[in-house]
Write a protein that holds these residues in place. Sequence first.
Motif: not given
Length: 482
Positions: A347-376
Amino acid sequence: MSHNQGAHKSWVSRICYAIGNLGQAAFYNALSTFFVTYYAAQTLFRDYEAEEATAMIGIITALVFIIRIVEIFIDPLLGNLVDNTTTRWGRFKPWQVIGGVGSSILLFAIFTGLFGLVNVNKGVFIVVFIIVFVVLDVLYSLRDISYWGMIPALSSSSQERSVYTALGTFTGSIGYNGVTAIVVPVVAFFGSVAGAGAGSESQEGWSGFGAVIGILGIVTCLAVAFGTREEESVLRDSGEKSSPLQAFQAIGRNDQLLWVSLSYVLYSIANVATTGFMIYLFKFVLRMPDSYSIVGIIAFVIGLIVTPLYPAINRRLPRRYLYLGGMVLMAIAYILFILFSKNLTIVFIALVLFYLPATCIQMTAILTITDSVEYGQLKTGKRNEAVTLSVRPMLDKIAGALSNSIVGFVAIAAAMTNDVDPNLLTTTNIETFKTAAFYAPLGVIVLSFLVFAFKVSLSEKKHGEIVEVLKQNMSRADITEG
């Protein structure tokens, strides 16, 4: 202004901006995860009879779901309100103060059972709760929309936006995961101070927890309001004010915004639901509730390490690969949770794998949404900063509403309410829990992966090209008008 003075102000702005999300993310986790724990399985209805308590849990769960879904359609209007704001303090800062201070006070109120009203009159409590929760949600949305909507106003550079987003996400990770790490000892501390006994999950303990999160929310929103600095840019020529209808049109015509939003909301539903179920995993499956704080510690440490490295990692790997690779790691984590839910080490190993990508996923989504300001802006000819960025908190609301409802109703279906004895749970109860906590979210993550992989095309390179085209178009327009 000298170069050194400009650089100093830039760093002050960055630091104050980062401080803001410390309290904002702590607020979101307290509301989306631990408010459910507070009313569904622990304290709020402890003085009620079992059947009455179950009925009240169901009512509150349904009300929260309905309120948050209805308010989803209000967020673009709130973004439009922010975009149309003109004050001597800028477009975003007034809403940081109004939204941040107001929502923090109301969060404290709901963690007190509306100052004991829950045990005085059930009917009045429900009516007042609806009013308070609606106002709280609107105020929080104004804070969240003005916070993330501020990024395009702070810089038009995708690289500088990445710095602001990284700093905000870094402190957000501390705030969000820090709450998970401290909630048990904080509730126990205030309960003990109030005479409820060490380790007791008392009403006083949860009220103290709400006060801590509320104070943090107020201090951090004021840091953003008084410490950040908007930059003027030719791209930010606001022109005429937009109408509420135009706010919805701006979102509907921005296909890249819609696709990344769909992928992100699917991820968020899975992430928030599983996070909400973790306390049940440790309490009823592993039967080690005292070890639950390790969940917050793991997420906190990972966020502390990964978030500052994101801009450097992104220089070597495109955001697309970071997002999709993160989904793969989460899928592996879910498989481990499913197969080894009673093995603490796995379970501890799974928790590491579960939370490890959270930052990359969230920041990528936020930056893509932010960049869509100019796209729009290129696609429609109208720039909508806060309206576009209002989509992100709207997505969190959708995820929070669905996840809260899932956790609340599954807690009832799996008989994991009112401090039930884990020994009384059946195999069916455990399987019901695992289906909601792991099987269903795994399917949602796979769907999120497919949407992003086949529909999202707004990359860092494409955004840079769009910015250059916009600048050239505006230069030509200025020459023509001249």
